[in-house]
Design a protein around this motif. Sequence first.
Motif, mmCIF file in Angstrom:
data_model
loop_
_atom_site.group_PDB
_atom_site.id
_atom_site.type_symbol
_atom_site.label_atom_id
_atom_site.label_comp_id
_atom_site.label_asym_id
_atom_site.label_seq_id
_atom_site.Cartn_x
_atom_site.Cartn_y
_atom_site.Cartn_z
ATOM 1 N N ILE A 28 0.838 -1.194 0.000
ATOM 2 C CA ILE A 28 0.000 0.000 0.000
ATOM 3 C C ILE A 28 0.878 1.250 0.000
ATOM 4 O O ILE A 28 0.666 2.188 -0.772
ATOM 5 C CB ILE A 28 -0.944 0.000 1.217
ATOM 6 C CG1 ILE A 28 -1.966 -1.142 1.094
ATOM 7 C CG2 ILE A 28 -1.670 1.337 1.348
ATOM 8 C CD1 ILE A 28 -2.849 -1.324 2.316
ATOM 9 N N THR A 29 1.889 1.260 0.868
ATOM 10 C CA THR A 29 2.764 2.422 0.997
ATOM 11 C C THR A 29 3.552 2.682 -0.273
ATOM 12 O O THR A 29 3.766 3.833 -0.670
ATOM 13 C CB THR A 29 3.738 2.217 2.169
ATOM 14 O OG1 THR A 29 2.994 2.008 3.359
ATOM 15 C CG2 THR A 29 4.638 3.429 2.343
ATOM 16 N N SER A 30 4.016 1.612 -0.924
ATOM 17 C CA SER A 30 4.835 1.772 -2.120
ATOM 18 C C SER A 30 4.029 2.222 -3.330
ATOM 19 O O SER A 30 4.595 2.678 -4.318
ATOM 20 C CB SER A 30 5.534 0.451 -2.453
ATOM 21 O OG SER A 30 4.586 -0.521 -2.885
ATOM 22 N N GLY A 31 2.700 2.083 -3.243
ATOM 23 C CA GLY A 31 1.872 2.437 -4.393
ATOM 24 C C GLY A 31 1.588 1.257 -5.309
ATOM 25 O O GLY A 31 0.870 1.394 -6.301
ATOM 26 N N ASP A 32 2.168 0.059 -4.990
ATOM 27 C CA ASP A 32 1.847 -1.135 -5.780
ATOM 28 C C ASP A 32 0.346 -1.392 -5.739
ATOM 29 O O ASP A 32 -0.246 -1.845 -6.710
ATOM 30 C CB ASP A 32 2.591 -2.352 -5.221
ATOM 31 C CG ASP A 32 4.076 -2.326 -5.563
ATOM 32 O OD1 ASP A 32 4.479 -1.521 -6.417
ATOM 33 O OD2 ASP A 32 4.828 -3.112 -4.966
ATOM 34 N N TRP A 33 -0.241 -1.140 -4.577
ATOM 35 C CA TRP A 33 -1.683 -1.222 -4.415
ATOM 36 C C TRP A 33 -2.199 0.188 -4.178
ATOM 37 O O TRP A 33 -2.214 0.676 -3.051
ATOM 38 C CB TRP A 33 -2.045 -2.129 -3.241
ATOM 39 C CG TRP A 33 -1.695 -3.578 -3.452
ATOM 40 C CD1 TRP A 33 -1.122 -4.143 -4.547
ATOM 41 C CD2 TRP A 33 -1.913 -4.648 -2.521
ATOM 42 N NE1 TRP A 33 -0.952 -5.490 -4.363
ATOM 43 C CE2 TRP A 33 -1.438 -5.835 -3.125
ATOM 44 C CE3 TRP A 33 -2.463 -4.715 -1.237
ATOM 45 C CZ2 TRP A 33 -1.496 -7.076 -2.486
ATOM 46 C CZ3 TRP A 33 -2.525 -5.953 -0.605
ATOM 47 C CH2 TRP A 33 -2.058 -7.117 -1.226
ATOM 48 N N PRO A 34 -2.604 0.906 -5.196
ATOM 49 C CA PRO A 34 -3.047 2.307 -5.048
ATOM 50 C C PRO A 34 -4.428 2.394 -4.416
ATOM 51 O O PRO A 34 -5.129 1.381 -4.274
ATOM 52 C CB PRO A 34 -3.060 2.801 -6.498
ATOM 53 C CG PRO A 34 -3.339 1.572 -7.305
ATOM 54 C CD PRO A 34 -2.631 0.451 -6.600
ATOM 55 N N PRO A 35 -4.861 3.603 -4.022
ATOM 56 C CA PRO A 35 -6.208 3.771 -3.474
ATOM 57 C C PRO A 35 -7.265 3.204 -4.405
ATOM 58 O O PRO A 35 -7.226 3.421 -5.620
ATOM 59 C CB PRO A 35 -6.332 5.298 -3.341
ATOM 60 C CG PRO A 35 -4.928 5.755 -3.125
ATOM 61 C CD PRO A 35 -4.089 4.868 -4.003
ATOM 62 N N GLY A 36 -8.203 2.417 -3.834
ATOM 63 C CA GLY A 36 -9.251 1.802 -4.626
ATOM 64 C C GLY A 36 -8.919 0.405 -5.114
ATOM 65 O O GLY A 36 -9.789 -0.304 -5.650
ATOM 66 N N TYR A 37 -7.675 -0.032 -4.938
ATOM 67 C CA TYR A 37 -7.248 -1.353 -5.407
ATOM 68 C C TYR A 37 -7.896 -2.456 -4.564
ATOM 69 O O TYR A 37 -7.906 -2.382 -3.338
ATOM 70 C CB TYR A 37 -5.729 -1.450 -5.314
ATOM 71 C CG TYR A 37 -5.143 -2.767 -5.769
ATOM 72 C CD1 TYR A 37 -4.820 -2.986 -7.104
ATOM 73 C CD2 TYR A 37 -4.894 -3.784 -4.852
ATOM 74 C CE1 TYR A 37 -4.264 -4.182 -7.515
ATOM 75 C CE2 TYR A 37 -4.343 -4.993 -5.258
ATOM 76 C CZ TYR A 37 -4.028 -5.180 -6.589
ATOM 77 O OH TYR A 37 -3.487 -6.376 -6.999
ATOM 78 N N ARG A 38 -8.422 -3.485 -5.224
ATOM 79 C CA ARG A 38 -9.005 -4.599 -4.475
ATOM 80 C C ARG A 38 -7.912 -5.571 -4.064
ATOM 81 O O ARG A 38 -7.171 -6.081 -4.907
ATOM 82 C CB ARG A 38 -10.064 -5.342 -5.293
ATOM 83 C CG ARG A 38 -10.714 -6.486 -4.480
ATOM 84 C CD ARG A 38 -11.791 -7.212 -5.238
ATOM 85 N NE ARG A 38 -11.297 -7.969 -6.378
ATOM 86 C CZ ARG A 38 -10.640 -9.136 -6.284
ATOM 87 N NH1 ARG A 38 -10.370 -9.661 -5.107
ATOM 88 N NH2 ARG A 38 -10.252 -9.754 -7.383
ATOM 89 N N VAL A 159 8.363 5.753 3.065
ATOM 90 C CA VAL A 159 7.919 5.976 1.683
ATOM 91 C C VAL A 159 9.115 5.831 0.735
ATOM 92 O O VAL A 159 9.573 6.807 0.127
ATOM 93 C CB VAL A 159 7.287 7.377 1.524
ATOM 94 C CG1 VAL A 159 6.535 7.473 0.198
ATOM 95 C CG2 VAL A 159 6.356 7.707 2.665
ATOM 96 N N PRO A 160 9.645 4.619 0.579
ATOM 97 C CA PRO A 160 10.829 4.445 -0.279
ATOM 98 C C PRO A 160 10.591 4.784 -1.745
ATOM 99 O O PRO A 160 11.518 5.181 -2.449
ATOM 100 C CB PRO A 160 11.171 2.953 -0.097
ATOM 101 C CG PRO A 160 9.887 2.322 0.343
ATOM 102 C CD PRO A 160 9.201 3.348 1.182
ATOM 103 N N ASP A 161 9.342 4.653 -2.217
ATOM 104 C CA ASP A 161 9.058 4.915 -3.627
ATOM 105 C C ASP A 161 9.166 6.388 -3.996
ATOM 106 O O ASP A 161 9.153 6.731 -5.179
ATOM 107 C CB ASP A 161 7.660 4.411 -3.980
ATOM 108 C CG ASP A 161 7.695 2.961 -4.439
ATOM 109 O OD1 ASP A 161 8.654 2.260 -4.073
ATOM 110 O OD2 ASP A 161 6.771 2.529 -5.148
ATOM 111 N N ALA A 162 9.296 7.259 -3.000
ATOM 112 C CA ALA A 162 9.473 8.688 -3.298
ATOM 113 C C ALA A 162 10.747 8.915 -4.102
ATOM 114 O O ALA A 162 10.840 9.875 -4.868
ATOM 115 C CB ALA A 162 9.515 9.493 -2.007
ATOM 116 N N THR A 225 5.751 12.440 6.498
ATOM 117 C CA THR A 225 6.302 13.666 5.924
ATOM 118 C C THR A 225 6.069 14.849 6.853
ATOM 119 O O THR A 225 5.155 14.834 7.683
ATOM 120 C CB THR A 225 5.664 13.958 4.542
ATOM 121 O OG1 THR A 225 6.317 15.080 3.930
ATOM 122 C CG2 THR A 225 4.191 14.253 4.661
ATOM 123 N N SER A 226 6.907 15.845 6.713
ATOM 124 C CA SER A 226 6.751 17.112 7.412
ATOM 125 C C SER A 226 6.936 18.215 6.386
ATOM 126 O O SER A 226 7.906 18.209 5.628
ATOM 127 C CB SER A 226 7.800 17.253 8.530
ATOM 128 O OG SER A 226 7.710 18.526 9.137
#
Length: 246
Positions: A28-38, A159-162, A225-226
Amino acid sequence: MTAKFKPGAKGTTKALYQRIRGDIEARITSGDWPPGYRMPFEHELMQTYSCSRMTVNKVISALAAAGLVVRRRRAGSFVSRPRVHTAILQIPDLKGEVEQRGERYAYRLIDLCKRVASMRDRSRLGVGVRAPVLAMRCLHEAEGQPFAIEDRLINLQAVPDALQEDFSTTPPNTWLVGHVPWTEAEHRITACNADTRTAEELKIEKGAACLVIERQTWRNGEPITSVRLTHPGHLYDLIARFTPTG
């Protein structure tokens, strides 16, 4: 269709529950599973991890309680969309805010670097010694005029994918809101007088009044993040309408 799910390597000290939850949170954090992903169904996770339904149910329930997933009867579990309405003070994405006002938005990345967190970074972001952070400074414009200076730190452990994102074209807040869920946020509003660098970047007089909005977000206690947004005092209003409560 749900993509095939591959679990991380087995750990010798982590409980199976913790490993399953860690694997899902990482996706989820990496974005592999984006918002809305089942997410995979419970029986699929049971087969993947060779575990009981009780264990899988416990993991998904904990993720739902943390706000990372939403369970829908008969449909499955889905990655939650960021819920900015849970914050006491709403600060929308600057790009969307400027465009909603009917003004032309522009963005420029001034500085970006990956570094080991300094003492100041650790104090501001709440990370440990030797933690990697991504530090950036950006300029946001409205109708060709400076609207805000953004000074941001991202915790790369969370958030390593940043590191893979091109922030020269994508504003960091736009990317974070769309890809990284959070469970807690804190806002702080102050005022300051522009120093030399800020005055030059915002095209205002040195010492001019500025509105400063600081925000920090966490996910289950882990800093994400800050950010510190500095606006020319005459260009930004904070307005809230509310009703009395018991």
